[in-house]
Design a protein around this motif. Sequence first.
Motif, PDB file in Angstrom:
ATOM      1  N   LEU A 104      -0.877  21.756   1.823  1.00 47.34           N
ATOM      2  CA  LEU A 104      -1.071  20.344   1.429  1.00 47.34           C
ATOM      3  C   LEU A 104      -0.331  19.806   0.249  1.00 47.34           C
ATOM      4  CD1 LEU A 104      -5.139  20.372   1.884  1.00 47.34           C
ATOM      5  CD2 LEU A 104      -3.308  19.058   3.528  1.00 47.34           C
ATOM      6  N   ARG A 105      -0.120  20.793  -0.581  1.00 47.45           N
ATOM      7  CA  ARG A 105       0.666  20.308  -1.888  1.00 47.45           C
ATOM      8  C   ARG A 105       2.202  20.121  -1.583  1.00 47.45           C
ATOM      9  NH1 ARG A 105      -0.649  24.508  -5.830  1.00 47.45           N
ATOM     10  NH2 ARG A 105      -2.501  24.119  -5.472  1.00 47.45           N
ATOM     11  N   TYR A 106       2.290  21.032  -0.573  1.00 50.72           N
ATOM     12  CA  TYR A 106       4.135  20.834  -0.542  1.00 50.72           C
ATOM     13  C   TYR A 106       4.625  20.237   0.820  1.00 50.72           C
ATOM     14  CZ  TYR A 106       4.135  23.984  -4.290  1.00 50.72           C
ATOM     15  OH  TYR A 106       3.905  24.628  -5.814  1.00 50.72           O
ATOM     16  N   SER A 107       3.655  19.602   1.661  1.00 49.37           N
ATOM     17  CA  SER A 107       4.230  18.708   2.708  1.00 49.37           C
ATOM     18  C   SER A 107       3.310  17.624   2.704  1.00 49.37           C
ATOM     19  CB  SER A 107       3.706  19.508   3.956  1.00 49.37           C
ATOM     20  OG  SER A 107       2.229  19.547   4.290  1.00 49.37           O
ATOM     21  N   HIS A 108       3.928  16.725   3.620  1.00 51.46           N
ATOM     22  CA  HIS A 108       3.176  15.284   3.642  1.00 51.46           C
ATOM     23  C   HIS A 108       2.880  14.701   4.686  1.00 51.46           C
ATOM     24  CE1 HIS A 108       3.973  15.221  -0.832  1.00 51.46           C
ATOM     25  NE2 HIS A 108       5.259  15.454  -0.417  1.00 51.46           N
ATOM     26  N   GLN A 132       0.499  27.067   8.981  1.00 52.54           N
ATOM     27  CA  GLN A 132       1.825  26.180   9.158  1.00 52.54           C
ATOM     28  C   GLN A 132       1.804  24.777   8.658  1.00 52.54           C
ATOM     29  OE1 GLN A 132       2.563  25.788  13.338  1.00 52.54           O
ATOM     30  NE2 GLN A 132       4.792  24.829  12.962  1.00 52.54           N
ATOM     31  N   ASP A 133       2.612  24.615   8.081  1.00 55.21           N
ATOM     32  CA  ASP A 133       2.817  23.077   7.330  1.00 55.21           C
ATOM     33  C   ASP A 133       4.180  22.665   8.065  1.00 55.21           C
ATOM     34  OD1 ASP A 133       4.911  23.231   5.231  1.00 55.21           O
ATOM     35  OD2 ASP A 133       3.245  24.522   4.261  1.00 55.21           O
ATOM     36  N   PHE A 134       4.538  21.416   7.542  1.00 59.59           N
ATOM     37  CA  PHE A 134       5.654  20.797   8.059  1.00 59.59           C
ATOM     38  C   PHE A 134       6.426  20.172   6.939  1.00 59.59           C
ATOM     39  CE2 PHE A 134       2.872  21.007  11.605  1.00 59.59           C
ATOM     40  CZ  PHE A 134       3.792  21.325  12.654  1.00 59.59           C
ATOM     41  N   GLY A 135       6.365  20.940   5.662  1.00 61.22           N
ATOM     42  CA  GLY A 135       7.084  20.565   4.502  1.00 61.22           C
ATOM     43  C   GLY A 135       8.481  20.760   4.589  1.00 61.22           C
ATOM     44  N   VAL A 136       9.361  20.720   3.133  1.00 59.60           N
ATOM     45  CA  VAL A 136      10.786  20.821   3.241  1.00 59.60           C
ATOM     46  C   VAL A 136      11.208  22.186   3.384  1.00 59.60           C
ATOM     47  CG1 VAL A 136      10.969  18.758   1.725  1.00 59.60           C
ATOM     48  CG2 VAL A 136      10.544  20.936   0.596  1.00 59.60           C
ATOM     49  N   ILE A 138      11.488  26.330   2.305  1.00 63.05           N
ATOM     50  CA  ILE A 138      11.775  27.424   1.018  1.00 63.05           C
ATOM     51  C   ILE A 138      13.159  28.026   1.527  1.00 63.05           C
ATOM     52  CG2 ILE A 138      11.043  29.276  -0.408  1.00 63.05           C
ATOM     53  CD1 ILE A 138       8.176  28.513   0.401  1.00 63.05           C
ATOM     54  N   SER A 139      14.176  28.042   0.422  1.00 53.71           N
ATOM     55  CA  SER A 139      15.238  28.812   0.678  1.00 53.71           C
ATOM     56  C   SER A 139      15.005  30.055   0.858  1.00 53.71           C
ATOM     57  CB  SER A 139      16.296  28.472  -0.374  1.00 53.71           C
ATOM     58  OG  SER A 139      15.889  28.899  -1.704  1.00 53.71           O
ATOM     59  N   GLU A 140      15.785  31.040   1.614  1.00 51.87           N
ATOM     60  CA  GLU A 140      15.639  32.301   1.458  1.00 51.87           C
ATOM     61  C   GLU A 140      15.671  33.163   0.362  1.00 51.87           C
ATOM     62  OE1 GLU A 140      15.314  34.563   4.105  1.00 51.87           O
ATOM     63  OE2 GLU A 140      14.942  32.897   5.178  1.00 51.87           O
ATOM     64  N   SER A 141      16.606  32.592  -0.819  1.00 49.16           N
ATOM     65  CA  SER A 141      16.540  33.051  -2.069  1.00 49.16           C
ATOM     66  C   SER A 141      15.411  33.021  -3.049  1.00 49.16           C
ATOM     67  CB  SER A 141      17.777  32.387  -2.931  1.00 49.16           C
ATOM     68  OG  SER A 141      17.569  31.211  -2.971  1.00 49.16           O
ATOM     69  N   GLU A 142      14.642  32.063  -2.459  1.00 49.43           N
ATOM     70  CA  GLU A 142      13.314  31.605  -3.169  1.00 49.43           C
ATOM     71  C   GLU A 142      12.215  32.484  -2.666  1.00 49.43           C
ATOM     72  OE1 GLU A 142      12.943  30.113  -5.966  1.00 49.43           O
ATOM     73  OE2 GLU A 142      14.206  28.500  -5.771  1.00 49.43           O
ATOM     74  N   ILE A 143      12.137  32.828  -1.402  1.00 45.59           N
ATOM     75  CA  ILE A 143      10.984  33.612  -0.874  1.00 45.59           C
ATOM     76  C   ILE A 143      10.414  34.843  -1.523  1.00 45.59           C
ATOM     77  CG2 ILE A 143      10.479  34.837   1.422  1.00 45.59           C
ATOM     78  CD1 ILE A 143      11.809  32.679   3.051  1.00 45.59           C
ATOM     79  N   ASP A 144      11.391  35.589  -1.929  1.00 43.91           N
ATOM     80  CA  ASP A 144      11.061  36.883  -2.742  1.00 43.91           C
ATOM     81  C   ASP A 144      10.207  36.589  -3.959  1.00 43.91           C
ATOM     82  OD1 ASP A 144      11.955  38.547  -0.922  1.00 43.91           O
ATOM     83  OD2 ASP A 144      14.018  38.826  -2.208  1.00 43.91           O
ATOM     84  N   SER A 154      11.688  26.637  -7.039  1.00 45.39           N
ATOM     85  CA  SER A 154      12.552  25.874  -7.687  1.00 45.39           C
ATOM     86  C   SER A 154      11.541  24.505  -8.106  1.00 45.39           C
ATOM     87  CB  SER A 154      13.509  25.312  -6.921  1.00 45.39           C
ATOM     88  OG  SER A 154      13.049  24.633  -5.758  1.00 45.39           O
ATOM     89  N   LYS A 155      11.954  24.010  -9.393  1.00 46.51           N
ATOM     90  CA  LYS A 155      11.142  23.061  -9.914  1.00 46.51           C
ATOM     91  C   LYS A 155      11.052  21.769  -9.282  1.00 46.51           C
ATOM     92  CE  LYS A 155      10.000  25.072 -13.656  1.00 46.51           C
ATOM     93  NZ  LYS A 155       8.615  25.345 -13.743  1.00 46.51           N
ATOM     94  N   PRO A 156      11.901  21.329  -8.413  1.00 44.94           N
ATOM     95  CA  PRO A 156      11.795  20.039  -7.439  1.00 44.94           C
ATOM     96  C   PRO A 156      10.556  20.014  -6.796  1.00 44.94           C
ATOM     97  CG  PRO A 156      14.032  20.579  -7.525  1.00 44.94           C
ATOM     98  CD  PRO A 156      13.485  21.724  -8.234  1.00 44.94           C
ATOM     99  N   LEU A 157      10.147  21.164  -6.075  1.00 45.23           N
ATOM    100  CA  LEU A 157       9.109  21.432  -5.329  1.00 45.23           C
ATOM    101  C   LEU A 157       7.817  21.649  -6.117  1.00 45.23           C
ATOM    102  CD1 LEU A 157      10.377  23.998  -2.466  1.00 45.23           C
ATOM    103  CD2 LEU A 157       9.803  21.657  -2.195  1.00 45.23           C
ATOM    104  N   SER A 158       8.042  22.043  -7.295  1.00 46.85           N
ATOM    105  CA  SER A 158       6.800  22.741  -8.033  1.00 46.85           C
ATOM    106  C   SER A 158       6.432  21.735  -9.198  1.00 46.85           C
ATOM    107  CB  SER A 158       6.954  23.975  -8.840  1.00 46.85           C
ATOM    108  OG  SER A 158       8.013  24.140  -9.366  1.00 46.85           O
ATOM    109  N   ALA A 159       7.305  20.632  -9.438  1.00 48.56           N
ATOM    110  CA  ALA A 159       7.099  19.711 -10.560  1.00 48.56           C
ATOM    111  C   ALA A 159       5.704  18.976 -10.175  1.00 48.56           C
ATOM    112  CB  ALA A 159       8.151  18.804 -10.904  1.00 48.56           C
ATOM    113  N   VAL A 160       5.266  18.466  -9.219  1.00 49.89           N
ATOM    114  CA  VAL A 160       4.220  17.821  -9.001  1.00 49.89           C
ATOM    115  C   VAL A 160       2.807  18.732  -9.082  1.00 49.89           C
ATOM    116  CG1 VAL A 160       5.315  16.001  -7.766  1.00 49.89           C
ATOM    117  CG2 VAL A 160       4.337  17.990  -6.342  1.00 49.89           C
ATOM    118  N   THR A 161       3.145  20.173  -9.196  1.00 52.10           N
ATOM    119  CA  THR A 161       1.789  20.677  -8.905  1.00 52.10           C
ATOM    120  C   THR A 161       1.431  21.328 -10.400  1.00 52.10           C
ATOM    121  OG1 THR A 161       3.332  22.907  -9.017  1.00 52.10           O
ATOM    122  CG2 THR A 161       2.453  21.485  -6.668  1.00 52.10           C
ATOM    123  N   GLN A 162       0.279  21.796 -10.393  1.00 53.06           N
ATOM    124  CA  GLN A 162      -0.278  22.375 -11.830  1.00 53.06           C
ATOM    125  C   GLN A 162      -0.818  24.040 -11.334  1.00 53.06           C
ATOM    126  OE1 GLN A 162      -2.887  19.319 -12.981  1.00 53.06           O
ATOM    127  NE2 GLN A 162      -4.622  20.384 -12.021  1.00 53.06           N
ATOM    128  N   GLY A 163      -0.954  24.823 -12.197  1.00 55.19           N
ATOM    129  CA  GLY A 163      -1.416  26.023 -12.123  1.00 55.19           C
ATOM    130  C   GLY A 163      -0.692  26.982 -12.749  1.00 55.19           C
TER     131      GLY A 163
END
Length: 186
Positions: A104-108, A132-136, A138-144, A154-163
């Motif tokens: 929910l957080r990473y898709s709209h 399954q979601d239909f968000g933007v 995650i790049s292969e380099s970030e999956i690990d 990456s910050k553009p995806l996580s900037a709106v989240t808190q935790g």
Amino acid sequence: LSMDEDDPRKQELLSHARSAGDGLSRIVNDVLDFSKMEAGVFPFEKECVDIRALIESIRILVTSQDQGAHREILTEIGETVPALFLGDATRIRQVLSNLVSNALRYSHDEPIILRVSAAQPQGDCRLRVEVQDFGVGISESEIDNLFKDFSQISKPLSAVTQGTDLGLAICKRIVNDIGGNISVDS
């Protein structure tokens, strides 16, 4: 307080306060769970679990909260999935709730889909659960980095989240400790 308040401005402030409180509660719970795992005292139960009822309770809870109020949560449960199986309903709910919350957080706007299927290797039933979601994506380099302790993509995806950046790390530990595995396809 929010039920007695008619002023829209005050209602909005109360909504922000509730959201901040929920976020703080998640952080505290994540840190406590992580501490228990590190100390080797994270409990697991063996009980009869009804995955259909468990998923329905997650769906109802998520769609009743602000974040999921206008989102559709679809479920697809295969015919081979048993009515009951032995497991820890609390931990399964924790993992699935975290995955759905992230979806929910990473898709709209698009629906979130929960799929459950079952395979029976050597007589034991093994469930496969997908969120399954239909968000933007995650790049292969970030999956690990997704399942590492205190790691965030990456910050553009996580900037709106808190935790605490522990949610998926805790999910991975739970799933691994019960003999399963967790992964992502983007």
